[in-house]
Design a protein around this motif. Structure first.
Motif, PDB file in Angstrom:
ATOM      1  N   PHE A 292       1.137  -1.150  -0.119  1.00  0.00           N
ATOM      2  CA  PHE A 292       0.058  -0.037   0.741  1.00  0.00           C
ATOM      3  C   PHE A 292       0.829   1.164  -0.250  1.00  0.00           C
ATOM      4  CE2 PHE A 292      -3.999   0.915   2.920  1.00  0.00           C
ATOM      5  CZ  PHE A 292      -4.500   2.351   1.814  1.00  0.00           C
TER       6      PHE A 292
ATOM      7  N   HIS B 223       1.025   5.467   0.567  1.00  0.00           N
ATOM      8  CA  HIS B 223      -0.078   6.328   0.959  1.00  0.00           C
ATOM      9  C   HIS B 223       0.537   7.310   0.784  1.00  0.00           C
ATOM     10  CE1 HIS B 223      -2.950   4.287   2.898  1.00  0.00           C
ATOM     11  NE2 HIS B 223      -3.656   5.909   3.060  1.00  0.00           N
TER      12      HIS B 223
ATOM     13  N   GLU C  77      -2.245  11.787   7.735  1.00  0.00           N
ATOM     14  CA  GLU C  77      -2.914  12.346   6.331  1.00  0.00           C
ATOM     15  C   GLU C  77      -4.112  13.141   6.217  1.00  0.00           C
ATOM     16  OE1 GLU C  77      -1.944   9.444   7.632  1.00  0.00           O
ATOM     17  OE2 GLU C  77      -4.279   8.707   7.256  1.00  0.00           O
TER      18      GLU C  77
ATOM     19  N   TRP D 129      -6.581  13.774   7.308  1.00  0.00           N
ATOM     20  CA  TRP D 129      -7.650  13.925   9.408  1.00  0.00           C
ATOM     21  C   TRP D 129      -6.968  14.919  10.578  1.00  0.00           C
ATOM     22  CZ3 TRP D 129     -11.891  11.164  10.548  1.00  0.00           C
ATOM     23  CH2 TRP D 129     -11.690   9.933   9.784  1.00  0.00           C
TER      24      TRP D 129
ATOM     25  N   HIS E  48      -6.550  11.226  -1.826  1.00  0.00           N
ATOM     26  CA  HIS E  48      -7.191  10.593  -0.129  1.00  0.00           C
ATOM     27  C   HIS E  48      -8.663  11.377   0.502  1.00  0.00           C
ATOM     28  CE1 HIS E  48      -6.795   9.452   4.404  1.00  0.00           C
ATOM     29  NE2 HIS E  48      -5.902   8.869   3.852  1.00  0.00           N
ATOM     30  N   HIS E  49      -8.779  11.495   1.612  1.00  0.00           N
ATOM     31  CA  HIS E  49      -9.723  12.566   2.528  1.00  0.00           C
ATOM     32  C   HIS E  49      -9.364  14.196   1.965  1.00  0.00           C
ATOM     33  CE1 HIS E  49     -10.203   8.674   3.892  1.00  0.00           C
ATOM     34  NE2 HIS E  49     -10.286   8.790   5.101  1.00  0.00           N
TER      35      HIS E  49
ATOM     36  N   TYR F 122      -6.162   3.304  -4.446  1.00  0.00           N
ATOM     37  CA  TYR F 122      -7.062   3.705  -3.221  1.00  0.00           C
ATOM     38  C   TYR F 122      -7.619   5.243  -3.960  1.00  0.00           C
ATOM     39  CZ  TYR F 122      -7.575   6.561   0.518  1.00  0.00           C
ATOM     40  OH  TYR F 122      -8.158   6.717   2.018  1.00  0.00           O
TER      41      TYR F 122
ATOM     42  N   TRP G  29      -9.716   0.466  -4.869  1.00  0.00           N
ATOM     43  CA  TRP G  29      -9.780   0.333  -3.163  1.00  0.00           C
ATOM     44  C   TRP G  29     -10.283   1.625  -3.103  1.00  0.00           C
ATOM     45  CZ3 TRP G  29      -8.504   1.660   2.160  1.00  0.00           C
ATOM     46  CH2 TRP G  29      -8.316   0.424   2.703  1.00  0.00           C
TER      47      TRP G  29
ATOM     48  N   ASP H 138     -12.095   4.238   0.177  1.00  0.00           N
ATOM     49  CA  ASP H 138     -12.331   4.432   1.871  1.00  0.00           C
ATOM     50  C   ASP H 138     -13.499   5.686   1.440  1.00  0.00           C
ATOM     51  OD1 ASP H 138     -11.417   4.186   4.066  1.00  0.00           O
ATOM     52  OD2 ASP H 138      -9.321   5.527   3.567  1.00  0.00           O
TER      53      ASP H 138
ATOM     54  N   TRP I 203     -17.760   4.963   5.295  1.00  0.00           N
ATOM     55  CA  TRP I 203     -18.769   5.645   6.275  1.00  0.00           C
ATOM     56  C   TRP I 203     -19.997   6.830   6.569  1.00  0.00           C
ATOM     57  CZ3 TRP I 203     -13.570   5.622   6.453  1.00  0.00           C
ATOM     58  CH2 TRP I 203     -12.986   6.369   6.335  1.00  0.00           C
TER      59      TRP I 203
ATOM     60  N   ARG J  19     -14.683  -1.051   0.998  1.00  0.00           N
ATOM     61  CA  ARG J  19     -15.536   0.216   1.662  1.00  0.00           C
ATOM     62  C   ARG J  19     -16.332   1.108   0.818  1.00  0.00           C
ATOM     63  NH1 ARG J  19     -10.033   2.155   5.090  1.00  0.00           N
ATOM     64  NH2 ARG J  19     -10.207  -0.131   6.436  1.00  0.00           N
TER      65      ARG J  19
ATOM     66  N   GLU K  40      -8.559  -3.890   9.141  1.00  0.00           N
ATOM     67  CA  GLU K  40      -7.703  -2.241   9.116  1.00  0.00           C
ATOM     68  C   GLU K  40      -6.986  -2.682  10.284  1.00  0.00           C
ATOM     69  OE1 GLU K  40      -8.700   1.655   7.734  1.00  0.00           O
ATOM     70  OE2 GLU K  40      -7.485   2.100   8.986  1.00  0.00           O
TER      71      GLU K  40
ATOM     72  N   CYS L 117      -5.089  -4.547   6.404  1.00  0.00           N
ATOM     73  CA  CYS L 117      -3.705  -3.050   6.210  1.00  0.00           C
ATOM     74  C   CYS L 117      -3.999  -2.920   6.845  1.00  0.00           C
ATOM     75  CB  CYS L 117      -4.805  -2.031   4.702  1.00  0.00           C
ATOM     76  SG  CYS L 117      -6.333  -1.595   5.913  1.00  0.00           S
TER      77      CYS L 117
ATOM     78  N   TRP M 106      -0.326   6.341   8.211  1.00  0.00           N
ATOM     79  CA  TRP M 106      -0.397   5.310   7.048  1.00  0.00           C
ATOM     80  C   TRP M 106       0.628   6.595   6.038  1.00  0.00           C
ATOM     81  CZ3 TRP M 106      -2.614   1.170   6.044  1.00  0.00           C
ATOM     82  CH2 TRP M 106      -3.411   0.926   7.398  1.00  0.00           C
TER      83      TRP M 106
HETATM   84  C1  GLC Z   1      -8.399   4.699   7.447  1.00  0.00           C
HETATM   85  C2  GLC Z   1      -8.184   6.471   7.091  1.00  0.00           C
HETATM   86  C3  GLC Z   1      -7.117   6.377   6.152  1.00  0.00           C
HETATM   87  C4  GLC Z   1      -6.383   5.961   5.539  1.00  0.00           C
HETATM   88  C5  GLC Z   1      -7.243   4.880   5.450  1.00  0.00           C
HETATM   89  C6  GLC Z   1      -6.140   3.679   5.359  1.00  0.00           C
HETATM   90  O1  GLC Z   1      -9.979   4.967   6.925  1.00  0.00           O
HETATM   91  O2  GLC Z   1      -9.074   7.200   7.237  1.00  0.00           O
HETATM   92  O3  GLC Z   1      -6.517   7.994   7.055  1.00  0.00           O
HETATM   93  O4  GLC Z   1      -5.926   6.177   4.693  1.00  0.00           O
HETATM   94  O5  GLC Z   1      -7.622   4.018   6.656  1.00  0.00           O
HETATM   95  O6  GLC Z   1      -6.677   1.707   5.192  1.00  0.00           O
END
Ligand code: GLC
Length: 450
Positions: free
Chosen positions: A45, A47, A58, A60, A107-108, A152, A207, A209, A212, A240, A251, A267, A274
């Motif tokens: 993986f 990041h 990341e 968050w 990413h987010h 991802y 992948w 994410d 939720w 997810r 996770e 993961c 990450w």
């Molecule tokens: C989580 C987090 C994220 C990360 C991911 C990896 O859901 O939000 O920051 O990238 O897990 O599995």
């Protein structure tokens, strides 16, 4: 913070994303589609994003209020990719023995590594790198071969004005059910980005994410999966995506009992983060990682081990060393890695176990030195030969109390001299006279004797 201005004209021009039920796939067809995944065992993986400067987590970091969004996005100026060598990344991943790799395309925080036409937040348009850093990686994966490609993609894109939730503590920007057009605008954006990823890279795995934050219906998750499948019917999708994926994704914790799905992956971070963090030197040892890998394998799953390159594209030395050590072990023990499937239940032997495809070779993995011998009980099959995987050595064994009137098979004791031990994880191949058959009862009780 970047703003997305929503014009009415733009909204009306937005195409509607609708979902129609996907055609049923037979269990055999699904097994065939999942075949490479179930044989892959190890994935790497990656990041990588503006957070890779290494000060904060990341995405968050701003969501949780650790830093302002402005400070968070100031990191774009440090995302240089100046020493990025995708050929070297791919060589290292292949060397580890991984059979697939998954990279954070977005990413987010919404920062895209590729040249997305759908938005302005990307390595090309808004970072010091000023170029697409995803395409060269994908090109190398394809050029060097031997690896399946996973992308991802975060469904969440917190900074966007058409995304409802911004900060964990703060109020939602809007209610998606009261402003459906605004939400639809966001879904159309996601759909456009996914289309770009499909068309540019045709990945083997998506992948997802962040599911939720909304329901399957709100995300139009079946519609997303259908969009991906109509482009590539063989594509695999992780879990997810609000219940619409192909396999389970626990996770950061290896399951204790075997997950219900025949396909799953744990993961796992290589340290505690990450993405790259300057102060996180809590790297897991090769022995710890190997235990996690064989633990997953013994329950029929994969390990997706994460690395976090720095913003300049260099991979921390500790991570390089771990991947190389993993590669030494996986190459010596290849026979007991890729063609295997879940082993026998715990309780028969004090070791992790897997079986070969035919079921007549039982592999035992143990990260310790047994005193004298390793015991296998409840094995009804006859042992024909015991080999030390990765060497040409054979081991001797004895069976005690194999009594014809008892349902309980005799207990095997395999002699394990210390000179055959692997420094990290020893593997024995126990060759049987047919597919492994087990006794799983509570022992033979004598109720009558004469
Ligand atoms: C989580 C987090 C994220 C990360 C991911 C990896 O859901 O939000 O920051 O990238 O897990 O599995």
């Amino acid at each position: 913070m970047r703003k997305l201005v929503l014009g009415l004209a733009a909204l009306s021009a937005v195409a509607c994303v609708t979902s129609t039920p996907a055609p049923q796939e037979t269990p055999e067809a699904k097994s065939a589609r999942m075949e490479w995944f179930s044989q892959a065992k190890l994935g790497i993986f990656i990041h990588w994003g503006i957070y890779s400067r290494g000060d904060w987590s990341e995405s968050w970091a701003f969501h949780n209020g650790t830093v302002s969004m402005e400070d968070y996005f100031a990191q774009e100026a440090d995302f240089t990719a100046s020493a990025y060598d995708p050929a070297e990344w791919v060589r290292l991943i292949r060397e580890s023995g991984a059979r697939y790799t998954v990279i954070t395309s977005k990413h987010h925080d919404g920062f895209a590594l590729w040249d997305t036409r759908a938005g302005d937040v990307s390595a090309v348009k808004s970072s010091a790198a000023g170029r697409d850093v995803l395409t060269p990686f994908v090109d190398e994966v394809r050029r060097q071969g031997g690896l399946k490609l996973g992308l991802y993609y975060s469904l969440i894109d917190w900074p966007r004005e058409d995304y409802p939730n911004v900060f964990r503590a703060g109020p939602a920007r809007y209610d998606i059910h009261k402003e459906p057009d605004r939400w639809q605008h966001f879904l159309t954006f996601n759909s456009a980005q996914l289309k770009e990823l499909q068309e540019n890279y045709n990945p083997d795995l998506f992948w997802f994410d962040g599911d939720w934050e909304f329901s399957s219906e709100d995300w139009d998750a079946p519609g997303i999966v259908q969009q991906l499948r109509s482009h590539n019917p063989q594509v695999i999708v992780n879990s997810r995506i609000a219940g619409n994926g192909d396999y389970d994704t626990p996770e950061l914790g290896v399951p204790v009992t075997r997950p219900a799905s025949p396909w799953w992956e744990t993961c796992m971070t290589i340290n505690d983060s990450w993405g790259f963090r300057k102060r996180d030197t809590d790297f897991k040892s090769i022995d710890t990682i190997l235990r996690m890998l064989v633990d997953c394998m013994s329950m029929g799953g994969n390990l997706l081990l994460d690395i976090g390159p720095r913003a300049d594209g260099t991979i921390p030395e500790e991570e390089v060393a771990i991947l190389k050590e993993l590669g030494q072990w996986t190459s010596i023990h290849a026979e007991a890695v890729y063609p295997t499937r879940a082993g026998i239940p715990a309780g028969h032997v004090q070791a992790y176990t897997t079986l070969n495809a035919a079921g007549d070779v039982l592999y035992l993995y143990f990260p310790y030195a047994p005193n004298e011998s390793l015991e296998i009980k409840g094995l009804k099959s006859k042992i024909l030969r015991v080999r030390v995987v990765g060497t040409d050595q054979e081991l001797s064994w004895k069976q005690y109390n194999d009594i014809d009137w008892s349902a309980t098979p005799g207990v095997y004791y395999i002699q394990v001299p210390s000179q055959v031990l692997d420094p990290h994880m020893t593997v024995l191949a126990v060759e049987l006279n047919g597919p492994a058959t087990l006794y799983e009862g509570a022992g033979q009780v004598i109720s009558f004797n004469e």
